[in-house]
Design an enzyme around this catalytic site. Structure first.
Site, PDB file in Angstrom:
ATOM      1  N   GLY A   1      -1.520  -3.828   7.784  1.00 20.96           N
ATOM      2  CA  GLY A   1      -1.727  -3.417   6.385  1.00 20.96           C
ATOM      3  C   GLY A   1      -0.596  -3.878   5.516  1.00 20.96           C
ATOM      4  N   ASN A   2      -0.517  -3.348   4.315  1.00 15.35           N
ATOM      5  CA  ASN A   2       0.567  -3.701   3.398  1.00 15.35           C
ATOM      6  C   ASN A   2       0.920  -2.491   2.547  1.00 15.35           C
ATOM      7  OD1 ASN A   2      -1.023  -3.822   0.787  1.00 15.35           O
ATOM      8  ND2 ASN A   2      -2.173  -5.249   2.062  1.00 15.35           N
TER       9      ASN A   2
END
Ligand code: CTP
Length: 419
Positions: free
Chosen positions: A219-220
């Site tokens: 993810g980020n």
């Protein structure tokens, strides 16, 4: 110029909001809108209808606002309140707007203080309707809403959810704090025209997650705040908004159709579906460029020795596909806006990388901001340069994500296909 007093420490004249309250069960939620606005430094005068007082009494409105809360034009008549309030107001906000008040406003009745104020007001007017689905969908209400929007009023789409009784459907009042944020977005913008009225826009927000196994993902750090601000600004300017949201832990913005997605592939599908009939698409989401080539069915276990490498495969580039000339030709003309969060790299500035990205993607506008440990993600302020396909660059110094959102729309609106 922002007129949100929260931005100025409250030293300027307080923006003056007339908060109309109509007779619906959601009237009690208007008290939270009132509190949000007074606590953020606005002067608020509540104008309830007679029917509203069946739900929440005058004393509550007076005590919470510190102002009188008359329903009729005969109280304090020496001040000609129905003219004075409309003239003085910086914003009139009606929460909840019932089918009855929408109808009376649409035909221009002046049979109580609220409708009289609506006739004398020359400031932005926002209605936040709440009613049963049948009433909202009735052709009479549909026509009244269209009339009000046609006059430049903002009518916030109701939310879908639990209604007065056990029933659910469209007609629920959106979150009161989110309604207050739309009001503050309009006041902060410093302009009054709802220039996205009749336009349909798609905004993506948040960050995609690409599953590795049932409990892990790539993810980020995108919080979704900037995309949510772009969506909110569009609602504040009268647009119909589809917000495609990936893994965002923020309250649902008022007035948007929210489509929740998890992965880049899901976002790709949702954005393309919504973009079919959109006048503008703003890709504010941080989309993962790669996903694990295989998602493990069971949780990956640590084993002795070296960890297994993770094989990745490419995700679709949603913005680049939207901008693809052949695909674009199949849809009606639309403005395509991308974001580029850059750190710069040796020998190449953030803007160099932005310009390269704008032409590589083929977008009409690219909002470039510098990210690092303390800028861009998970913060409420943002600075940016907006690059346009014609080579122009508009610098937006550090400001709230709401005001940056308005600056983006200021640049996008003149590029919309004329009607
Ligand atoms: N974007 C997209 N689909 C992707 C990757 C990005 O639609 N698979 C969009 C983003 O929403 C943003 C713009 O493209 O509007 C730029 O995203 P960014 O991550 O900065 O650029 P990338 O194309 O991924 O380029 P790079 O990571 O190489 O900088």
């Amino acid at each position: 110029m922002t007129t949100d007093p929260a931005e100025h420490g409250g030293t300027e004249r307080k923006p003056f909001v007339v908060l109309g309250v109509a007779g619906g069960i959601a009237a009690y939620k208007a008290a939270e809108v009132l509190r949000n606005l007074t606590e953020s430094g606005h002067r608020v005068r509540v104008v309830p209808t007679e029917a509203a007082l069946h739900f929440v009494g005058q004393a509550t409105w007076s005590a919470l606002s510190g102002e009188p809360a008359a329903t009729d034009v005969w109280t304090g008549v020496q001040d000609v309140p129905h003219v004075r309030l409309g003239r003085e107001a910086d914003l009139v906000l009606v929460v909840p707007a019932t089918a009855d008040v929408l109808a009376r406003a649409a035909v221009g009745r002046a049979d109580d203080l609220l409708t009289s104020t609506l006739l004398t007001a020359r400031c932005p007017v926002v209605f936040a309707p709440a009613m049963h689905t049948e009433m909202w969908e009735h052709p009479a209400t549909v026509a009244n809403v269209a009339t009000l929007r046609g006059r430049g009023n903002v009518v916030i789409e109701p939310a879908i959810g639990r209604l007065t009784g056990v029933d659910t459907g469209k007609g629920r009042l959106p979150d009161p704090d989110e309604i207050a944020l739309v009001a503050r977005s309009i006041l902060g913008r410093g302009r009054t025209d709802a220039d996205l009225t009749g336009r349909r826009v798609v905004v993506s927000a948040g960050g995609t997650r690409e599953p590795l196994d049932p409990v892990r993902f790539l993810g980020n750090r995108s919080s979704g705040r900037q995309g949510y601000a772009v969506a909110r600004a569009a609602v504040a300017r009268g647009a119909e908004v589809v917000l495609v949201s990936a893994n965002v832990a923020l309250p649902d913005p008022a007035g948007v159709e929210l489509v929740r997605v998890g992965t880049a592939a899901e976002m790709h599908r949702a954005v393309f579906e919504a973009a079919e009939t959109a006048d503008a698409v703003v890709m504010a989401a941080a989309v993962a460029d790669f996903r694990p080539a295989a998602q493990q069915q069971y949780k990956i276990k640590k084993r002795d020795g070296e960890p297994e490498p993770i094989a990745l495969e490419r995700n679709p580039d949603i913005l680049a596909e939207l901008c693809d000339p052949d695909r674009r030709a199949g849809r009606s003309p639309q403005v395509l806006v991308g974001f580029a969060a850059e750190t710069g790299s040796p020998g190449r500035s953030v803007l160099d990388l932005g310009r390269e990205k704008l032409s590589a993607k083929g977008a009409d506008l690219l909002v470039v901001n510098e990210v690092g440990e303390s800028a861009g993600f998970e913060v409420t302020h943002n600075a940016a340069v907006v690059l346009a396909a014609d080579g122009s660059a508009t610098e937006v110094p550090a400001t709230t994500k709401d005001l940056l959102a308005h600056r983006i729309w200021d640049l996008a609106v003149p590029m919309l296909d004329p009607r």
